[in-house]
Design a protein around this motif. Sequence first.
Motif: not given
Length: 385
Positions: A256, A262, A265, A347-348, A350-351, A354-355
């Motif tokens: 990443q 970007e 997801e 934050l990365l 969590q993305r 969650k995805t």
Amino acid sequence: MHSEDDPPPSLAPVVWAPAQPLKGRGTATRMAHRFMRDAREAFDDGWGGPEEGVTGDESAAPAAPLTQVIWEDARSALCGNDSPDIFFEQSVNPYRGCEHGCVYCYARPTHSYLNLSPGLDFETRIIAKRNIAAVLRDELARASHRPSVVNIGSATDCYQPVERELRLTRALIEVMRDARHPFSLITKSSGVERDLDLLAPLAHSRLAAAYVTITTLDARLARVLEPRAAAPHRRLRTIRALAEAGVPVGVSVAPQIPFITEDMEQVLAAARDAGATSAFYTVIRLPWELNALMREWLQLHYPQRAERVLARIQDLHGIDATARIAGKSYDSSHATRMKGSGLWADLLRQRFEKTCARLGLNRQRTELDLSQYRPALARGQGVLF
């Protein structure tokens, strides 16, 4: 004495460097490596580069260097790993260097040990271990060998273009098959589909799994980020082919790169739709010469956001102000190097989590069967039990 985190003592190119990207190559220069005693800096004397002197055309772009295969006789095959942040304990790599030319590749600095540049040499001077299968067979045949899942292609792409002709990776899989030894492999190439005749039955016996790296779905970005790897849509077809053949397949959305890749997801969703059942990611790492190579790449392709990208990479690795002034962009601590630390890393994470939860990825871990391994089978002998 330098640590992995330190910028190399000299980052100057060792030959005349083009002022623009080279088509089909990830880097534009043969960056000096950290073991060189002498370093040369490019100097514009008004005569232009070597290609201009030959052609007489001062507007001619420098020609991209051709790929050269260099044979090597390997003394060992299996490489042990005791890093707690890496999911395999042993690996085998049939090549050194990789023609895919991914600019971000953490293996680039290993070419320095060969007195070659981590820049263009890494992707144009490919070391092929012609005896790697025979050496692996000998190592697996030892009664002292303790089986664990072996990863093929941890420091090179085992299906890079030269594999089509040299077939070293296929030979390794044949050895694994003969020894009934579990393994995984990771690639960005559709070339893995050639070996489905071997992989499918091994996967059915819980002896093989595959991972396909898709950094982005943006074909234009992929073309400059990883110029000779398969296009993103082609890698999705490879995931589908593996899954339909019954091979457990996961997707790596790595690395990443802030403000560059970007679409995590979207990659995860497309891979799940193609048949992937698991996923993982890492953040970009810039050890040794890779720090300067990435900076060069950003200036060539994304000059307006280069400083912003580097600042966020430094944030991810917890680099303080003093270290930033010195040019440091990476922290090699096992606790944080893969995923980063701090707000942006969280934050990365969590993305990603969650995805994956929404898509149903990583619900069940692929377990390969270590109990089938038999040393005598590696030697070509039968066994009674």
